[in-house]
Design a protein around this motif. Structure first.
Motif, short mmCIF file in Angstrom:
data_model
loop_
_atom_site.label_atom_id
_atom_site.label_comp_id
_atom_site.label_asym_id
_atom_site.label_seq_id
_atom_site.Cartn_x
_atom_site.Cartn_y
_atom_site.Cartn_z
N ARG A 178 -7.45 53.52 1.53
CA ARG A 178 -7.08 52.57 0.93
C ARG A 178 -6.49 51.62 0.31
O ARG A 178 -4.80 51.95 0.65
CB ARG A 178 -7.19 53.53 -0.51
N ARG A 179 -7.22 50.00 0.94
CA ARG A 179 -5.71 48.91 0.45
C ARG A 179 -6.15 48.38 -0.11
O ARG A 179 -7.31 48.48 -0.63
CB ARG A 179 -6.42 48.66 2.19
N ASN A 180 -5.30 47.21 -0.29
CA ASN A 180 -5.55 45.77 -1.47
C ASN A 180 -4.75 44.93 -0.56
O ASN A 180 -3.61 45.59 0.04
CB ASN A 180 -5.05 46.27 -2.79
N SER A 181 -4.97 43.74 -0.42
CA SER A 181 -4.51 42.32 0.65
C SER A 181 -4.46 41.11 -0.89
O SER A 181 -4.73 41.42 -1.75
CB SER A 181 -4.63 42.89 1.64
N TYR A 182 -3.91 40.26 0.23
CA TYR A 182 -4.21 39.02 -0.70
C TYR A 182 -4.37 37.87 0.09
O TYR A 182 -3.46 38.37 1.58
CB TYR A 182 -2.75 38.75 -1.58
N ARG A 183 -4.33 37.37 -0.10
CA ARG A 183 -4.35 35.49 1.14
C ARG A 183 -3.94 34.75 0.20
O ARG A 183 -5.00 34.06 -0.36
CB ARG A 183 -5.71 35.26 2.70
N LEU A 184 -3.17 33.36 0.56
CA LEU A 184 -3.38 32.61 -0.07
C LEU A 184 -2.97 31.32 1.04
O LEU A 184 -2.50 31.25 2.04
CB LEU A 184 -1.51 31.66 -0.46
N GLY A 185 -4.24 30.33 0.86
CA GLY A 185 -3.83 28.44 1.42
C GLY A 185 -3.80 27.68 0.82
O GLY A 185 -4.30 27.55 -0.04
N LEU A 186 -2.83 26.77 1.78
CA LEU A 186 -2.20 25.35 1.12
C LEU A 186 -3.15 24.81 2.44
O LEU A 186 -2.61 24.08 3.22
CB LEU A 186 -1.12 24.80 0.29
N TYR A 187 -3.30 23.51 1.94
CA TYR A 187 -3.71 22.40 2.89
C TYR A 187 -3.76 20.71 2.35
O TYR A 187 -3.93 20.72 1.12
CB TYR A 187 -5.32 22.66 3.49
N LEU A 188 -3.94 20.21 2.90
CA LEU A 188 -3.87 18.31 3.10
C LEU A 188 -4.55 17.79 4.34
O LEU A 188 -4.67 18.30 5.26
CB LEU A 188 -2.15 18.09 3.34
N GLN A 189 -5.93 16.80 3.86
CA GLN A 189 -6.39 16.37 4.79
C GLN A 189 -5.94 14.38 4.62
O GLN A 189 -6.36 14.54 3.34
CB GLN A 189 -7.65 17.06 4.61
N ASP A 190 -6.08 13.88 6.17
CA ASP A 190 -6.64 12.72 5.14
C ASP A 190 -7.41 11.86 6.10
O ASP A 190 -7.64 11.32 7.00
CB ASP A 190 -4.82 11.77 5.36
N ASP A 191 -8.71 11.67 5.40
CA ASP A 191 -9.03 10.48 5.74
C ASP A 191 -8.92 9.28 6.12
O ASP A 191 -9.50 8.56 5.17
CB ASP A 191 -10.34 10.72 5.27
N LEU A 192 -8.45 8.45 6.74
CA LEU A 192 -7.69 7.12 6.92
C LEU A 192 -8.75 6.28 8.09
O LEU A 192 -9.61 6.34 9.17
CB LEU A 192 -6.36 7.34 8.22
N LYS A 193 -9.34 4.95 7.90
CA LYS A 193 -10.51 4.15 8.02
C LYS A 193 -9.41 3.40 8.87
O LYS A 193 -8.34 2.67 8.36
CB LYS A 193 -10.81 3.04 6.88
N LEU A 194 -8.90 2.96 9.99
CA LEU A 194 -8.33 2.44 10.95
C LEU A 194 -8.75 0.57 11.01
O LEU A 194 -8.35 -0.25 10.97
CB LEU A 194 -7.95 2.70 12.67
N ASN A 195 -9.63 0.33 10.41
CA ASN A 195 -10.51 -0.84 10.38
C ASN A 195 -12.29 -0.99 10.69
O ASN A 195 -12.82 0.93 10.58
CB ASN A 195 -10.90 -1.68 12.34
#
Length: 668
Positions: free
Chosen positions: A389-406
């Motif tokens: 018998r088990r229990n657990s957790y997971r946590l994720g944080l993320y950042l994304q940038d979509d950059l138009k160069l030209n």
């Protein structure tokens, strides 16, 4: 003697082409050009809508119309038409090999399967259900987005080789009651009743209930010298409901699949009707989006899930009466995710996200049924063989940038950090440089890293006795880094060529190995894979469409002595067309796969063909007849060798011969 299958396939495609003339077929002026259709928005690559050609991944889309055209009966059959994917039926479950990896003991845990963006992989085996165990009726699918390559930057664990997002229809699409019934090979019959509508207040409602029952087949197993007699029967039940009002949505999905095991796997008695698996899945989800300002939008989701499995195996340990081994897992979880979208900076599109999942239960249990001891392997009358018998957790944080160069060049950068209480923390970067020099060309240079933490089954499942399975709590997460280049070229509006090449490095590869004392999941040294793929898509003025692809995967087949069983060469063709007879349509498929490695040899190369004839006399009625493995080709796929359990060497498993399905859909 059977004639060469390739000759039959070419003949079928040739006959179909003779039936097509623009004079006979009507052109639907509401249809978009191929260029427009293939440049549709996708939501799975970056968790927001963007053009497929702008996504920092190689993306394929299968539409609901594709399901109608080719008569696919399972999600696996649909995925089998996609370049670089090969699915195989292993008796109880269906497995997918992606980009040259097909390893024993993998329950599709390296694929992340989403339904409307909701994670459907359980929290014990991390399985992605692809066959009849898939929890959604296929008639409810609007489209499927297949995002190749590492996806952990956006989704965290299990998005290792690909992310598959199944997107459902709206109630407005049904606009009333829809009833579907089918019958087919092995006395298979199914029934579905759905209701969908957009209400006067703008709310969208969709409800559906469906079921399938199959008596199973008589099948000969040469390694046993015996035939099964319908003990692989199947029973499925599915329920789906959704209510959407503006930016607020509530979804509920429940399914149950019972499957007989005829093949005597894991030492069980062959062809005993008591050998069975049962899978129950429940997914509940509520989501909401709101505008914080002209440039900021917040998306939130709260979810709950249950995945339960029951297995029963009849073993000949002590003679008659046989021991009946009963096993079960109980997985339950809840969580939330949120994304903040911001486009207030010039040429930037920012995404900040958080994912959290609390695994409430991750329980595994095994015991022998009366009149045996509670655990024959330990001679215990009171203690079960396994109670973990088990229990657990997971946590994720993320950042994304979509950059138009030209005007022709854009750059997407992302970074994610995941942590849990049972695995090492992981960083998952992703980068995509997309160059669109003109309207006819798109080139992408892609990099991504993904991980998969060892699941509860791999770490903690242990069955007493010699020659069974041994736990390994020292497993580490496996990782993959992939470099990829793709190029799309449009020859006018109705012809597109896609090509690509990728190189991947996998570290700490988790594989089940024979230790001599039993099977155990262990980390293996690094393995490198290389692959290329080509795809040609053409839409004709008659309404016909063609998709043909080649994928070549060059991955070691016996790395470090561990069996990997890909088909290195996959050729596929899909052709759908209206016929000269009014309201008739034909869909044809041809699939070639090179042989797969087995412990002592190879399976044979094969080519199979499928055909689906569809009649739609008016908008409310649709009748189709599908024939699968049209020319009854004998072929087999590599199969995990369970001789350690059974004492029977089994290196390959024959796939189905010719089968059929007759289906009627009536709308009211």
């Amino acid at each position: 003697m059977k004639r060469p299958i390739f000759r039959h396939t070419v003949l079928s495609l040739s006959l179909a082409s003779l039936l097509i003339t623009p004079a006979w077929a009507k052109v639907d002026l509401t249809e978009l050009s191929l260029e427009q259709l293939l440049d549709v928005e996708v939501v799975s690559a970056s968790r927001y809508a963007q053009r497929a050609s702008d996504a920092p991944s190689s993306v394929s889309v299968l539409s609901g119309e594709d399901f109608r055209a080719y008569g696919w009966r399972t999600l696996a059959e649909a995925l089998n038409s996609v370049r670089g994917i090969l699915t195989t039926t292993g008796g109880e479950y269906t497995y997918a090999a992606v980009r040259g990896f097909a390893t024993p003991g993998d329950y599709n845990s390296r694929l992340l399967l989403l339904i409307d963006g909701i994670r459907s992989n359980g929290n014990i085996f991390d399985s992605a259900f692809l066959g009849q165990e898939f929890p959604l009726d296929l008639d409810l699918i609007e489209r499927i987005e297949i995002v190749r390559g590492p996806g952990s930057m956006v989704y965290g664990g299990n998005a290792f080789f690909a992310v598959i997002n199944v997107i459902t229809k709206s109630g407005k699409d049904l606009n009333g009651v829809e009833v579907a019934a089918s019958t087919g090979s092995f006395a298979t019959r199914s029934l579905r009743v759905s209701y969908g509508r957009q209400l006067d207040n703008g709310a969208d409602v969709l409800l559906s209930v469906s079921g399938l029952n199959s008596d199973g087949q008589a099948k000969y197993y040469p390694e046993l010298g015996q035939a099964s007699l319908g003990t692989d029967n199947t029973l499925t039940r599915r329920l789906f409901g959704r209510y959407r009002q503006g930016e607020f949505q509530v979804t509920a999905l429940a399914s149950q699949r019972e499957q007989g095991r005829s093949i005597g796997s894991f030492g069980s008695v062959f062809n005993d009707p008591r050998n069975r698996d049962r899978d129950d899945l429940l997914l509940l989800n509520t989501s909401y989006q709101t505008l914080l300002s002209d440039h900021a939008r917040l998306s939130t989701r709260l979810f709950y899930g249950q995945a339960e499995w029951r297995g029963q195996y009849v073993n000949d340990y002590t003679g008659v009466p046989y021991d009946v081994d009963k096993e079960k897992t109980d997985g339950r979880w809840w969580g939330f995710d949120a994304q903040l979208h911001y486009d207030g900076l010039n040429d930037h599109r920012l995404l900040l996200g958080i994912d959290y999942q609390k695994n409430l239960r991750q329980n595994q249990f095994a015991e022998d049924a009366p009149p045996s001891l509670r655990c024959t392997a330990t001679s215990s009358a009171t203690e079960p063989c396994l109670d973990d018998r088990r229990n657990s957790y997971r946590l994720g944080l993320y950042l994304q940038d979509d950059l138009k160069l030209n005007d022709t060049l854009s750059l997407q950068l992302g970074l994610r950090h995941d942590q849990s209480d049972v695995a090492d923390s992981q960083w998952s970067p992703r980068a995509g440089l997309i160059w669109r020099p003109d309207a006819e060309n798109v080139a992408k240079l892609l990099y991504g890293r993904a991980y998969r933490a060892p699941n509860v089954y791999e770490r903690y499942y242990s069955y007493p006795g010699v020659g069974t399975q041994i736990a390994n709590q020292d497993l580490r997460a496996e990782t993959i880094q992939t470099y990829e280049v793709t190029w799309e070229h449009y020859f006018g509006a109705d012809l597109r060529l896609t090509s690509g090449a990728h190189v991947s490095q996998v570290e700490n590869w988790i594989v089940q190995v024979d230790t001599g004392a039993g099977l155990q999941y262990q980390n293996q040294p690094g393995i490198r894979s290389r692959g290329i793929d080509l795809e040609l898509e053409k839409r004709f003025s008659s309404g016909a469409r063609l998709r043909a692809s080649y994928a070549g995967e060059f991955v070691p087949e016996q790395p470090n002595g561990i069996l990997n069983s890909p088909s290195r060469h996959l050729l596929k063709a899909n052709f759908a067309t209206p016929l000269p007879l009014a309201n008739w349509h034909l869909g044809l498929e041809a699939q070639f796969a090179s042989g797969q490695a087995t412990p002592t040899g190879r399976t044979a190369t094969y080519t199979i063909a499928n055909a689906n004839l569809r009649w739609q006399p008016r908008g409310s009625t649709e009748l189709s007849l599908g024939i699968y493995n049209l020319f009854d080709k004998d072929y087999a796929h590599s199969y995990p060798d369970d001789s350690l359990y059974s004492g029977i060497p089994r290196e390959s498993l024959a796939q189905d011969g010719r089968t059929w399905q007759l289906k009627l859909i009536q709308r009211f």
